[in-house]
Design a protein around this motif. Structure first.
Motif, PDB file in Angstrom:
ATOM      1  N   GLY A 395       0.798  -1.208   0.000  1.00  0.00           N
ATOM      2  CA  GLY A 395       0.000   0.000   0.000  1.00  0.00           C
ATOM      3  C   GLY A 395       0.833   1.261   0.000  1.00  0.00           C
ATOM      4  N   ARG A 396       2.128   1.160   0.111  1.00  0.00           N
ATOM      5  CA  ARG A 396       2.996   2.329   0.130  1.00  0.00           C
ATOM      6  C   ARG A 396       3.320   2.736  -1.304  1.00  0.00           C
ATOM      7  NH1 ARG A 396       9.069   2.490   2.811  1.00  0.00           N
ATOM      8  NH2 ARG A 396       9.533   4.693   2.342  1.00  0.00           N
ATOM      9  N   SER A 397       3.319   4.028  -1.577  1.00  0.00           N
ATOM     10  CA  SER A 397       3.618   4.513  -2.916  1.00  0.00           C
ATOM     11  C   SER A 397       5.064   4.187  -3.262  1.00  0.00           C
ATOM     12  CB  SER A 397       3.393   6.025  -2.994  1.00  0.00           C
ATOM     13  OG  SER A 397       3.818   6.520  -4.229  1.00  0.00           O
ATOM     14  N   PRO A 398       5.306   3.669  -4.463  1.00  0.00           N
ATOM     15  CA  PRO A 398       6.682   3.296  -4.824  1.00  0.00           C
ATOM     16  C   PRO A 398       7.550   4.478  -5.194  1.00  0.00           C
ATOM     17  CG  PRO A 398       5.207   2.853  -6.651  1.00  0.00           C
ATOM     18  CD  PRO A 398       4.334   3.303  -5.514  1.00  0.00           C
ATOM     19  N   MET A 399       7.031   5.705  -5.181  1.00  0.00           N
ATOM     20  CA  MET A 399       7.805   6.874  -5.597  1.00  0.00           C
ATOM     21  C   MET A 399       7.899   7.871  -4.447  1.00  0.00           C
ATOM     22  SD  MET A 399       7.191   9.531  -8.778  1.00  0.00           S
ATOM     23  CE  MET A 399       7.709   8.313  -9.989  1.00  0.00           C
ATOM     24  N   SER A 400       9.127   8.354  -4.214  1.00  0.00           N
ATOM     25  CA  SER A 400       9.366   9.413  -3.244  1.00  0.00           C
ATOM     26  C   SER A 400       9.461  10.735  -4.001  1.00  0.00           C
ATOM     27  CB  SER A 400      10.664   9.148  -2.478  1.00  0.00           C
ATOM     28  OG  SER A 400      10.966  10.212  -1.607  1.00  0.00           O
ATOM     29  N   THR A 401       8.942  11.827  -3.428  1.00  0.00           N
ATOM     30  CA  THR A 401       8.907  13.120  -4.114  1.00  0.00           C
ATOM     31  C   THR A 401       9.529  14.199  -3.248  1.00  0.00           C
ATOM     32  OG1 THR A 401       6.689  13.613  -3.260  1.00  0.00           O
ATOM     33  CG2 THR A 401       6.823  12.501  -5.408  1.00  0.00           C
ATOM     34  N   ALA A 402       9.974  15.279  -3.934  1.00  0.00           N
ATOM     35  CA  ALA A 402      10.515  16.457  -3.251  1.00  0.00           C
ATOM     36  C   ALA A 402      10.175  17.680  -4.084  1.00  0.00           C
ATOM     37  CB  ALA A 402      12.030  16.325  -3.065  1.00  0.00           C
ATOM     38  N   THR A 403      10.156  18.844  -3.453  1.00  0.00           N
ATOM     39  CA  THR A 403       9.813  20.107  -4.117  1.00  0.00           C
ATOM     40  C   THR A 403      11.074  20.958  -4.247  1.00  0.00           C
ATOM     41  OG1 THR A 403       7.582  20.052  -3.199  1.00  0.00           O
ATOM     42  CG2 THR A 403       8.389  22.173  -3.999  1.00  0.00           C
ATOM     43  N   VAL A 404      11.287  21.530  -5.446  1.00  0.00           N
ATOM     44  CA  VAL A 404      12.435  22.398  -5.709  1.00  0.00           C
ATOM     45  C   VAL A 404      11.904  23.752  -6.163  1.00  0.00           C
ATOM     46  CG1 VAL A 404      14.511  22.742  -7.075  1.00  0.00           C
ATOM     47  CG2 VAL A 404      13.861  20.439  -6.342  1.00  0.00           C
ATOM     48  N   THR A 405      12.308  24.811  -5.478  1.00  0.00           N
ATOM     49  CA  THR A 405      11.934  26.168  -5.842  1.00  0.00           C
ATOM     50  C   THR A 405      13.124  26.848  -6.498  1.00  0.00           C
ATOM     51  OG1 THR A 405      10.379  26.290  -3.992  1.00  0.00           O
ATOM     52  CG2 THR A 405      11.068  28.375  -4.996  1.00  0.00           C
ATOM     53  N   VAL A 406      12.953  27.285  -7.759  1.00  0.00           N
ATOM     54  CA  VAL A 406      14.026  27.911  -8.532  1.00  0.00           C
ATOM     55  C   VAL A 406      13.696  29.383  -8.696  1.00  0.00           C
ATOM     56  CG1 VAL A 406      15.317  27.882 -10.692  1.00  0.00           C
ATOM     57  CG2 VAL A 406      14.405  25.743  -9.759  1.00  0.00           C
ATOM     58  N   THR A 407      14.590  30.248  -8.197  1.00  0.00           N
ATOM     59  CA  THR A 407      14.431  31.692  -8.333  1.00  0.00           C
ATOM     60  C   THR A 407      15.229  32.164  -9.547  1.00  0.00           C
ATOM     61  OG1 THR A 407      14.153  31.948  -5.950  1.00  0.00           O
ATOM     62  CG2 THR A 407      14.738  33.911  -7.227  1.00  0.00           C
ATOM     63  N   VAL A 408      14.592  32.933 -10.424  1.00  0.00           N
ATOM     64  CA  VAL A 408      15.245  33.452 -11.642  1.00  0.00           C
ATOM     65  C   VAL A 408      15.805  34.829 -11.332  1.00  0.00           C
ATOM     66  CG1 VAL A 408      14.938  33.999 -14.079  1.00  0.00           C
ATOM     67  CG2 VAL A 408      13.616  32.131 -13.044  1.00  0.00           C
ATOM     68  N   ARG A 409      17.104  34.969 -11.521  1.00  0.00           N
ATOM     69  CA  ARG A 409      17.765  36.245 -11.259  1.00  0.00           C
ATOM     70  C   ARG A 409      17.765  37.098 -12.532  1.00  0.00           C
ATOM     71  NH1 ARG A 409      21.426  32.680  -8.504  1.00  0.00           N
ATOM     72  NH2 ARG A 409      22.797  32.738 -10.328  1.00  0.00           N
ATOM     73  N   ASN A 410      17.480  38.384 -12.354  1.00  0.00           N
ATOM     74  CA  ASN A 410      17.393  39.302 -13.491  1.00  0.00           C
ATOM     75  C   ASN A 410      18.783  39.660 -13.991  1.00  0.00           C
ATOM     76  OD1 ASN A 410      16.364  40.988 -15.424  1.00  0.00           O
ATOM     77  ND2 ASN A 410      16.113  42.724 -14.033  1.00  0.00           N
ATOM     78  N   GLN A 411      18.930  39.785 -15.325  1.00  0.00           N
ATOM     79  CA  GLN A 411      20.176  40.178 -15.957  1.00  0.00           C
ATOM     80  C   GLN A 411      19.906  41.322 -16.924  1.00  0.00           C
ATOM     81  OE1 GLN A 411      23.314  38.816 -15.370  1.00  0.00           O
ATOM     82  NE2 GLN A 411      22.283  37.730 -13.700  1.00  0.00           N
ATOM     83  N   ASP A 412      20.927  42.169 -17.085  1.00  0.00           N
ATOM     84  CA  ASP A 412      20.816  43.269 -18.040  1.00  0.00           C
ATOM     85  C   ASP A 412      20.963  42.682 -19.439  1.00  0.00           C
ATOM     86  OD1 ASP A 412      20.645  45.639 -19.290  1.00  0.00           O
ATOM     87  OD2 ASP A 412      22.603  46.398 -18.672  1.00  0.00           O
ATOM     88  N   GLU A 413      19.841  42.596 -20.176  1.00  0.00           N
ATOM     89  CA  GLU A 413      19.837  41.911 -21.470  1.00  0.00           C
ATOM     90  C   GLU A 413      19.903  42.901 -22.615  1.00  0.00           C
ATOM     91  OE1 GLU A 413      16.778  38.585 -21.329  1.00  0.00           O
ATOM     92  OE2 GLU A 413      16.017  40.039 -19.888  1.00  0.00           O
ATOM     93  N   GLY A 414      20.154  42.371 -23.770  1.00  0.00           N
ATOM     94  CA  GLY A 414      20.126  43.170 -24.982  1.00  0.00           C
ATOM     95  C   GLY A 414      18.714  43.266 -25.515  1.00  0.00           C
TER      96      GLY A 414
END
Length: 793
Positions: A395-414
């Motif tokens: 009855g146990r789920s065969p998959m373990s999960t985790a959460t990843v939060t990715v912050t996008v940093r601003n760059q001076d673009e063309g």
């Protein structure tokens, strides 16, 4: 018969053995008797015959002869051991066959007969008495490993019989001594250390392996009846293995084997003879059992949530490593992890792979992120093993999960060229200097186009210029929608956008050229063929390079001031883009120029001078390949084969002329020599009686065509005469000169067409009789006419 004392290791043992021997002796009489005929004198080690032992007793393992002078081999061969003299002419002995295990025996009686007269003369009564007597040894046994005293007395046998005259009919017999087995050999395992493997979580009773031991004592006795058992198990209890006492098979007694707790067991096993009784001999060995791994442990993240960051517009970089725990066997499919991004990667910006050394999940950016679109991305990542999980029923789920939060940093673009392809619309006849909007790029930081400079990268025709500050375009040359570089009315140029720091992007500006009615419709196919025998018209199709709004329906008209053209040709409309051109009044074969004006819906028109060929043909291809002949305007040329045919015809005419000359001179006259220049002369047939229709006649069955007439006929050779009546002249023209030399107005030309089988064709010209008469002396010479003219009635 007397019997001496006999003794064994035990009197109680000898009595039953002696009784058994006598029983076997009487049983052996029923086996068979073998008679061998031999000489009276036998030398030592001489082969005298062979006895089939298998027919009597197949399981014998001991063969013995009652007569020491004879030896029996395993294949039944009988040899003498000493020199033997058959004094009475006969000799008898017994072959004993024993099985020492089953204590059974058989006997074969062997009779050796010498010459018959010797046996009959000497002691005939002894033969009968000897054949009736039978002696057998008394079986006896002794215990192996006896302690003596040595020499150890076993048995004596001194019984024998003699006749009154001293003849001894019997011989000493061998004594068989059976050695009784003693349990003096220890059972021995086939291996000192056994190694087996069994998987964890296996069922109770699963087979682990089998051990085996041997014992050198007598088989099928208590001395070799072995028992197996487990003495010790390490690690200590609970006991998880058992061993079958007789087969040595090791099986499990528990289903709770766990490799992650105990991966190896060591057993001390024992084997003991005497069926495992305490006084039996025993030996021990070692058994090592390895517990095999199964995927009964899920990989689990060491943390349930992770936080990381990445610069926008960055690609192919590692931004995070995720660690897991897995108790299964390292570097096995039960341990190796497979990572999956479950949510948050709908745009395909991320990818996660497994580090084969550490089993970590490596999160990478494979598609650049845009800070102006998304400042933060949340991913849900799952992990499983390569091998399937074996405890899904829990009855146990065969998959373990985790959460990843990715912050996008601003760059001076063309600058950004979005969308990469943009369009503007300009009329194709716009004058030079016309200005229009151009390509627009934006600064992603300010979302405006200020501060961006523009530069033209490509302009195939050089039709426009680009303003550096605004990006707008100006027409510098006339725009033509029908030019080759324009596809689907769009003319493409490439523009480069740059910011103050030199960062740039490029885009395509498509100039949509709006059509104006600057092209009149025209007829692309300007030459048509009408096969007069099969068709009376041809369809004419016109096209207009402009857009359909400036194109059909077309109007077709004959554009000519010549009344003959209007009288001969007529146009009939078929559809918006085609008309039917038909002829009237039965035109002759030839080429005609028919001017046709085509006008579009807005009144713009062009005139196409159509070249119409009226041809005597079935299909257009027929007229194309021989257009000159079909239309009557062909210029006749002689090929090499035609010239050769003409030369051969000339040579034939010379022969005919020679024959005629001889005939006119008469048979009685002397034959006159031909002129020296005969080889240089040509024969011409002409009609000098009247200026009627000129005819060309062929020698050697060539076709004859009358000028101005359509009929044709075939004539025979020239010498047979011409049936048309009138006077005809055969003229010899000196040298290579023919009528073609004096070609002029009204000249009648004669040719041979090499491609049409030598048929003669004539031009549609005629001479008057007076013109012909006046022309002939001038062209051919009076001397030639006077000397080489023959009149034929």
């Amino acid at each position: 018969m007397a019997a001496g004392p006999a003794s064994c290791g035990s009197r109680a043992l000898c009595r039953p053995l002696l009784l058994t021997l006598w029983i076997l002796t009487f049983a052996c009489d029923a086996c068979k008797q073998v008679i061998l005929h031999v000489p009276s004198e036998l030398h030592a080690e001489k082969f005298i015959g062979r006895v089939n032992l298998k027919d009597c007793f197949k399981s014998a393992n001991l063969i013995h002869s009652s007569d020491p002078d004879f030896q029996i081999l395993e294949d039944g061969s009988v040899y003498t051991t000493n020199a033997v003299l058959l004094s009475p002419g006969q000799r008898h002995f017994t072959i004993w066959l024993f099985n020492t295990v089953s204590q059974e025996g058989r006997a074969i009686s062997v009779l050796l007969e010498g010459p018959a007269e010797v046996l009959n003369k000497r002691h005939p009564e002894k033969v009968l008495s000897r054949a009736k007597r039978r002696w057998a040894p008394i079986p006896c046994s002794m215990q192996e490993n006896s302690l003596g005293p040595f020499p150890l007395f076993l048995q004596q046998l001194t019984a024998f019989a003699t006749t009154p005259d001293g003849y001894t009919p019997e011989y000493p017999l061998p004594l068989i001594i059976k050695i009784e087995d003693e349990n003096d050999n220890y059972p021995i395992f086939t291996e000192t250390t056994y190694s087996f493997t069994v998987f964890e979580n296996c069922r109770v009773g699963s087979s682990v392996g089998q051990v085996c031991a041997t014992d050198a004592d007598e088989p099928d006795t208590m001395h070799t009846r072995l028992r197996y058992s487990i003495l010790e198990q390490h690690p200590s209890p609970p006991t998880v293995f058992t061993m079958h006492p007789t087969t040595g098979v090791i099986t499990t007694t528990s289903s709770q084997l766990d490799r992650e707790l105990i991966d190896t067991y060591q057993l001390k096993i024992k084997v003991q003879d005497m069926d495992g009784q305490y006084f039996g001999l025993q030996t021990t060995a070692t058994c090592i059992i390895t517990i095999g791994d199964v995927n009964d442990n899920l990989p689990t993240f060491t943390r349930t949530s992770y936080v990381t960051s990445v610069d926008e517009n960055t690609v192919d970089v590692e931004i995070l490593r995720l660690t897991i725990q897995d108790k299964d066997l390292v570097n096995s499919p039960n341990w190796r992890a497979n990572y999956t991004i479950l949510k948050g990667n709908e745009n395909g910006n991320f990818k996660i792979v497994t580090d084969p050394q550490t089993n970590e999940g490596i999160l990478c950016v494979v598609k650049p992120l845009d800070f102006e679109e998304r400042q933060q991305v949340t991913l849900q990542i799952g992990v499983v093993n390569e091998a399937p999980y074996t405890r899904e029923a829990s009855g146990r789920s065969p998959m373990s999960t985790a959460t990843v939060t990715v912050t996008v940093r601003n760059q001076d673009e063309g600058p950004e060229c979005i969308p990469p392809a943009q369009t503007v619309r300009i009329r194709e006849n716009a004058p030079a200097g016309t200005r229009s909007n151009g390509y627009k790029a934006v600064d992603p930081e300010t979302r405006s186009s200020s501060g961006i400079r523009y530069r033209k990268l490509s302009d195939p025709r050089g039709w426009v210029t680009v303003d550096e500050d605004s990006g707008s375009i100006t027409v510098s040359r006339n725009l033509d929608r029908e030019a080759e570089t324009v596809r689907n009315s769009i003319y493409n140029i490439t523009v480069l956008a740059l910011d103050a720091d030199g960062r740039s992007c490029s885009g395509t500006l498509g100039i949509v050229l709006e059509d104006v009615n600057d092209n009149g419709p025209f007829i692309p196919r300007q030459t048509v063929v009408i096969c007069k025998s099969t068709m009376t018209y041809r369809e004419i199709v016109a096209v207009d390079p402009d857009e359909p709004v400036n194109g059909p329906p077309f109007d077709f008209r004959l554009e000519s001031s010549d009344s003959e053209v209007l009288r001969m040709w007529r146009l009939n409309r078929i559809n918006d883009t085609a008309t039917r051109l038909s002829y009237q009044n039965d035109p002759s074969f030839g080429s005609y120029v028919v001017p046709i004006r085509v006008t579009d819906r807005l009144g713009l028109s062009t005139i196409t001078s159509l070249n119409v060929i009226v041809c005597d043909c079935i299909t257009e291809n027929d007229c194309t390949t021989r257009s000159g002949e079909r239309t009557g305007n062909a210029e006749v040329r002689l090929g090499p084969w035609a010239i050769l045919a003409i030369l051969l015809g000339i040579a034939l005419l010379f022969c005919i002329l020679f024959t005629l000359v001889c005939g006119v001179s008469g048979a009685g006259k002397q034959q006159k020599a031909l002129p020296d220049d005969l080889a240089q002369q040509n024969l011409i047939v002409s009609n000098t009686e009247a200026p009627g229709d000129d005819r060309v006649y062929s020698t050697n069955a060539f076709t004859s065509q009358t000028v101005g007439a359509s009929g044709q006929g075939t004539l025979g050779t020239l010498g047979s005469g011409i049936k048309s009546g009138g006077q005809e002249t055969i003229e010899m023209v000196k040298g290579q000169q023919t009528l073609d030399t004096c070609r002029g107005a009204g000249y009648h030309r004669h040719t041979l067409d090499p491609c049409r089988g030598g048929a003669l064709e004539t031009d549609n010209y005629r001479y008057a009789y007076s013109e012909w008469h006046n022309l002939t002396p001038h062209c051919l010479g009076e001397e030639s006419i006077r000397g080489h003219t023959l009149i034929k009635n």
